[in-house]
Design an enzyme around this catalytic site. Structure first.
Site, mmCIF file in Angstrom:
data_model
loop_
_atom_site.group_PDB
_atom_site.id
_atom_site.type_symbol
_atom_site.label_atom_id
_atom_site.label_comp_id
_atom_site.label_asym_id
_atom_site.label_seq_id
_atom_site.Cartn_x
_atom_site.Cartn_y
_atom_site.Cartn_z
ATOM 1 C CG HIS A 77 -2.026 -1.105 1.322
ATOM 2 N ND1 HIS A 77 -1.624 -2.412 1.681
ATOM 3 C CD2 HIS A 77 -3.340 -0.983 0.553
ATOM 4 C CE1 HIS A 77 -2.942 -3.025 1.615
ATOM 5 N NE2 HIS A 77 -3.825 -2.193 0.846
ATOM 6 C CB THR A 119 -0.474 -4.760 7.310
ATOM 7 O OG1 THR A 119 -1.003 -5.910 7.072
ATOM 8 C CG2 THR A 119 0.479 -5.077 8.689
#
Length: 149
Positions: A77, A119
């Site tokens: 990400h 995460t």
């Protein structure tokens, strides 16, 4: 002499205020140029929800908008966020990653599924992400889920 000093101060402040208005206008224009949605054409990939913010206005508000970015060639990400920051760098706009997840994009079925979490950044508000995605994919079925990774 007082009149002359007052006139000079007025001109100086007037030019300063005009400069501020110009900067604000540029910030608004830069913000308007940022696409709401930029995701891959098909597949399953990570995505992030980002708030892009312009310069503070005279009334103390900060213009902003939410954007969705997702690319299959980004392993993390954070890679998506870095790419997005790179495209916005130099515009005077700020960015904040609000979270992430995954998108399943099936153009043949006109279907998007927004799910999971990041995460590193946490779970994006998938309902907000869906709202943003609908601006580009009006004829799609868009499903959201908190399940999955």
């Amino acid at each position: 002499m007082l009149k002359t000093a007052a006139a000079a101060l007025y001109r100086k402040n007037s030019n300063f205020l005009q400069g501020l208005r110009l900067l604000h206008k540029m910030s608004d224009q830069d913000l308007a140029k940022i696409a709401l949605v930029d995701i891959d054409e098909k597949g399953i990939f990570k995505y992030i929800l980002i708030r892009v913010t312009g310069k503070e206005t005279a009334d103390g508000t900060e213009p902003s908008k939410l954007v969705v970015r997702g690319y299959a060639d980004c392993e993390w990400h954070a890679d998506i966020y870095e790419r997005t920051q790179g495209t916005i760098k130099g515009t005077g706009l700020d960015t904040e990653c609000l979270g992430g997840g995954r998108i399943e994009h099936n153009p043949e079925k006109k279907y998007l599924k927004v799910y999971g979490h990041s995460t590193g950044y946490g779970k994006a508000d998938h309902a907000e992400s869906k709202r943003v995605l609908l601006t580009k994919y009006k004829n799609y079925e868009i499903e959201t889920s908190d399940e999955g990774y």
